[in-house]
Design a protein around this motif. Structure first.
Motif, PDB file in Angstrom:
ATOM      1  N   ALA A   1       0.832  -1.203   0.000  1.00 24.86           N
ATOM      2  CA  ALA A   1       0.000   0.000   0.000  1.00 24.86           C
ATOM      3  C   ALA A   1       0.866   1.251   0.000  1.00 24.86           C
ATOM      4  CB  ALA A   1      -0.943   0.007   1.205  1.00 24.86           C
ATOM      5  N   GLY A   2       1.880   1.280   0.855  1.00 26.49           N
ATOM      6  CA  GLY A   2       2.774   2.431   0.891  1.00 26.49           C
ATOM      7  C   GLY A   2       3.554   2.590  -0.402  1.00 26.49           C
ATOM      8  N   VAL A   3       4.048   1.467  -0.937  1.00 25.85           N
ATOM      9  CA  VAL A   3       4.789   1.511  -2.196  1.00 25.85           C
ATOM     10  C   VAL A   3       3.891   2.002  -3.327  1.00 25.85           C
ATOM     11  CG1 VAL A   3       5.875   0.070  -3.963  1.00 25.85           C
ATOM     12  CG2 VAL A   3       6.501  -0.229  -1.565  1.00 25.85           C
ATOM     13  N   ALA A   4       2.667   1.484  -3.384  1.00 30.05           N
ATOM     14  CA  ALA A   4       1.745   1.881  -4.459  1.00 30.05           C
ATOM     15  C   ALA A   4       1.431   3.372  -4.409  1.00 30.05           C
ATOM     16  CB  ALA A   4       0.461   1.059  -4.365  1.00 30.05           C
ATOM     17  N   LEU A   5       1.240   3.915  -3.207  1.00 33.94           N
ATOM     18  CA  LEU A   5       0.970   5.342  -3.071  1.00 33.94           C
ATOM     19  C   LEU A   5       2.170   6.178  -3.519  1.00 33.94           C
ATOM     20  CD1 LEU A   5      -0.855   5.323   0.374  1.00 33.94           C
ATOM     21  CD2 LEU A   5      -1.861   6.084  -1.787  1.00 33.94           C
ATOM     22  N   ALA A   6       3.374   5.735  -3.155  1.00 32.00           N
ATOM     23  CA  ALA A   6       4.580   6.468  -3.555  1.00 32.00           C
ATOM     24  C   ALA A   6       4.770   6.413  -5.067  1.00 32.00           C
ATOM     25  CB  ALA A   6       5.796   5.889  -2.843  1.00 32.00           C
ATOM     26  N   LEU A   7       4.522   5.259  -5.665  1.00 30.93           N
ATOM     27  CA  LEU A   7       4.673   5.129  -7.114  1.00 30.93           C
ATOM     28  C   LEU A   7       3.629   5.958  -7.853  1.00 30.93           C
ATOM     29  CD1 LEU A   7       5.407   1.307  -7.508  1.00 30.93           C
ATOM     30  CD2 LEU A   7       7.045   3.196  -7.364  1.00 30.93           C
ATOM     31  N   GLU A   8       2.406   5.987  -7.321  1.00 28.76           N
ATOM     32  CA  GLU A   8       1.359   6.794  -7.951  1.00 28.76           C
ATOM     33  C   GLU A   8       1.797   8.249  -8.065  1.00 28.76           C
ATOM     34  OE1 GLU A   8      -3.397   7.675  -7.243  1.00 28.76           O
ATOM     35  OE2 GLU A   8      -2.056   7.630  -5.498  1.00 28.76           O
ATOM     36  N   ALA A   9       2.465   8.746  -7.033  1.00 28.21           N
ATOM     37  CA  ALA A   9       2.859  10.147  -7.005  1.00 28.21           C
ATOM     38  C   ALA A   9       4.135  10.424  -7.792  1.00 28.21           C
ATOM     39  CB  ALA A   9       3.040  10.606  -5.559  1.00 28.21           C
ATOM     40  N   HIS A  10       5.087   9.484  -7.763  1.00 27.61           N
ATOM     41  CA  HIS A  10       6.409   9.785  -8.297  1.00 27.61           C
ATOM     42  C   HIS A  10       6.848   8.914  -9.473  1.00 27.61           C
ATOM     43  CE1 HIS A  10       7.406  12.739  -5.231  1.00 27.61           C
ATOM     44  NE2 HIS A  10       6.907  11.924  -4.319  1.00 27.61           N
TER      45      HIS A  10
ATOM     46  N   ILE B   1      -6.691   0.896  -0.512  1.00 27.73           N
ATOM     47  CA  ILE B   1      -5.562   1.471  -1.249  1.00 27.73           C
ATOM     48  C   ILE B   1      -5.107   0.499  -2.336  1.00 27.73           C
ATOM     49  CG2 ILE B   1      -3.164   2.271  -1.091  1.00 27.73           C
ATOM     50  CD1 ILE B   1      -3.756   2.998   1.849  1.00 27.73           C
ATOM     51  N   ASN B   2      -4.933  -0.762  -1.950  1.00 25.48           N
ATOM     52  CA  ASN B   2      -4.427  -1.748  -2.892  1.00 25.48           C
ATOM     53  C   ASN B   2      -5.445  -2.074  -3.985  1.00 25.48           C
ATOM     54  OD1 ASN B   2      -2.000  -1.874  -1.514  1.00 25.48           O
ATOM     55  ND2 ASN B   2      -2.747  -3.446  -0.113  1.00 25.48           N
ATOM     56  N   ALA B   3      -6.734  -2.047  -3.630  1.00 22.60           N
ATOM     57  CA  ALA B   3      -7.771  -2.304  -4.629  1.00 22.60           C
ATOM     58  C   ALA B   3      -7.774  -1.209  -5.707  1.00 22.60           C
ATOM     59  CB  ALA B   3      -9.134  -2.394  -3.955  1.00 22.60           C
ATOM     60  N   ARG B   4      -7.423   0.004  -5.305  1.00 23.75           N
ATOM     61  CA  ARG B   4      -7.408   1.122  -6.256  1.00 23.75           C
ATOM     62  C   ARG B   4      -6.151   1.149  -7.104  1.00 23.75           C
ATOM     63  NH1 ARG B   4      -5.641   6.499  -6.299  1.00 23.75           N
ATOM     64  NH2 ARG B   4      -4.832   6.416  -4.156  1.00 23.75           N
ATOM     65  N   LEU B   5      -5.021   0.747  -6.536  1.00 24.05           N
ATOM     66  CA  LEU B   5      -3.746   1.007  -7.194  1.00 24.05           C
ATOM     67  C   LEU B   5      -2.986  -0.216  -7.704  1.00 24.05           C
ATOM     68  CD1 LEU B   5      -2.312   3.765  -4.792  1.00 24.05           C
ATOM     69  CD2 LEU B   5      -3.366   4.085  -7.042  1.00 24.05           C
ATOM     70  N   CYS B   6      -3.266  -1.391  -7.173  1.00 24.50           N
ATOM     71  CA  CYS B   6      -2.430  -2.548  -7.483  1.00 24.50           C
ATOM     72  C   CYS B   6      -2.935  -3.363  -8.666  1.00 24.50           C
ATOM     73  CB  CYS B   6      -2.318  -3.463  -6.267  1.00 24.50           C
ATOM     74  SG  CYS B   6      -1.422  -2.725  -4.897  1.00 24.50           S
ATOM     75  N   GLY B   7      -1.993  -4.000  -9.353  1.00 28.00           N
ATOM     76  CA  GLY B   7      -2.330  -4.948 -10.398  1.00 28.00           C
ATOM     77  C   GLY B   7      -2.650  -6.305  -9.805  1.00 28.00           C
ATOM     78  N   PRO B   8      -2.981  -7.290 -10.633  1.00 24.11           N
ATOM     79  CA  PRO B   8      -3.357  -8.622 -10.149  1.00 24.11           C
ATOM     80  C   PRO B   8      -2.259  -9.260  -9.304  1.00 24.11           C
ATOM     81  CG  PRO B   8      -3.837  -8.382 -12.490  1.00 24.11           C
ATOM     82  CD  PRO B   8      -3.013  -7.194 -12.096  1.00 24.11           C
TER      83      PRO B   8
END
Length: 326
Positions: free
Chosen positions: A187-196, A248-255
């Motif tokens: 979740a933290g990684v996905a949020l950071a990647l979304e932004a940067h 968070i993961n449902a919104r940002l992560c792949g399978p």
């Protein structure tokens, strides 16, 4: 809810107390995977796991008077050690609730960091109930292993580093595979990647039979594992995704990706032989997925986060004997 502002604030509080881990590669691993494989070895982090990042973030965010009363956590070992060390560095007490079947090394290391260890039966006892009771009766602050906004923020610093390192390597689009238990790190990684680094997509990796996050992402609702123990990948065996982490993961992560225990053990030895790092079974499932699920991955590059290196010598020795040829 954790956001990029909290992640960047956590990075500022952590400063140089956490190691900035590199991206490693090996042509031998590239050949197996059929693409360029980059490995982020959080097994080299303090306490041998990324968990130190989230633990420091959470403990450092507490008000001084609250922190002084002590903290409590429950964990199979890596979060335990992270909280124990972070508490000691802040000069406060830590009580850690651990499953009785946790690797001996993790139990011993947690005690060595000065924490009081309380063991429980993960098949027949509820660690949440035990933690809530002790927190109430002793006045301790409970720091959850993944379903805590500040813990997620601290883990997100891994994603900030990946985003910067990917730019240096010229990687604009790739899957970032992350070992997943309750989902705090991814979740933290996905949020950071979304932004940067929006071209990088976080994907969870789990052991077969304990792929609750993969099934939850597929169904769109939180799914629970049928079993709560009995896997060599103990570090990422959790009942179900977190109530905070899953949205968070449902919104940002792949399978999600699932690997067998045998594939995890083989990847553990490949990491040792080809990258010269020691990774525990639960901490290497992302690399196993990158190597052995190549048909489910797209692109010329893949990044795998090896999340922990606290493996019992007996387990490592047995795997090394079996897979020394890889």
């Amino acid at each position: 809810m954790t956001d990029i502002t909290m992640i960047e604030a956590a990075r500022a509080r952590i400063g140089n107390r956490a190691r900035a881990t590199p991206l490693l590669s090996s042509p031998f691993l590239d050949e197996i995977a059929g693409r360029k494989v980059f490995v982020k070895p959080e097994c080299l982090q303090h306490t041998g796991s990324f968990k130190f990042r989230g633990a420091w973030s959470a403990v450092s965010a507490l008000a001084p008077e609250v922190r002084a009363r002590g903290v409590i956590a429950f964990s199979s070992g890596n979060h335990a050690q992270g909280v124990a060390l972070a508490a000691r560095m802040h000069g406060t007490a830590a009580v850690i609730i651990m499953p009785a079947d946790a690797p001996k090394l993790k139990i011993e290391n947690t005690r060595a960091f000065g924490a009081e260890v309380v063991l429980y039966d993960r098949e027949n006892e509820d660690r949440d109930e035990i933690g809530a009771h002790l927190a109430t009766t002793r006045g301790l602050t409970l720091i959850r292993p993944f379903d805590d906004p500040q813990v997620i923020a601290g883990q997100g610093t891994v994603g900030l580093e990946i985003a910067a390192q990917a730019r240096q390597e010229g990687i604009e689009k790739a899957d970032v595979i992350v070992c997943c238990g309750g989902g705090g790190l991814i979740a933290g990684v996905a949020l950071a990647l979304e932004a940067h680094a929006p071209g990088l997509r976080a994907r969870p990796a789990e052991p077969e039979g304990f792929d609750d996050t993969a099934r939850s992402l597929q169904s769109g609702r939180i799914e629970r594992n049928a079993r709560l123990g009995g896997s060599v990948c103990d570090a990422i065996v959790t009942p179900q995704p977190g109530n905070i982490t899953f949205p968070i993961n449902a919104r940002l992560c792949g399978p999600g990706l699932a690997v067998s225990e045998e594939e995890a053990l083989q990847a553990m030895i490949l990491a040792h032989n080809r990258l010269k790092i020691v990774v525990e079974p639960g901490g290497v499932v992302a690399l196993a997925a990158a190597l052995f699920r190549k048909e489910e991955i797209e692109g010329d590059s893949v990044i795998a986060v090896c999340t922990g290196g606290n493996v019992d010598p007996e387990v490592f020795s047995a795997a090394l004997s079996r897979y020394s040829h890889v």
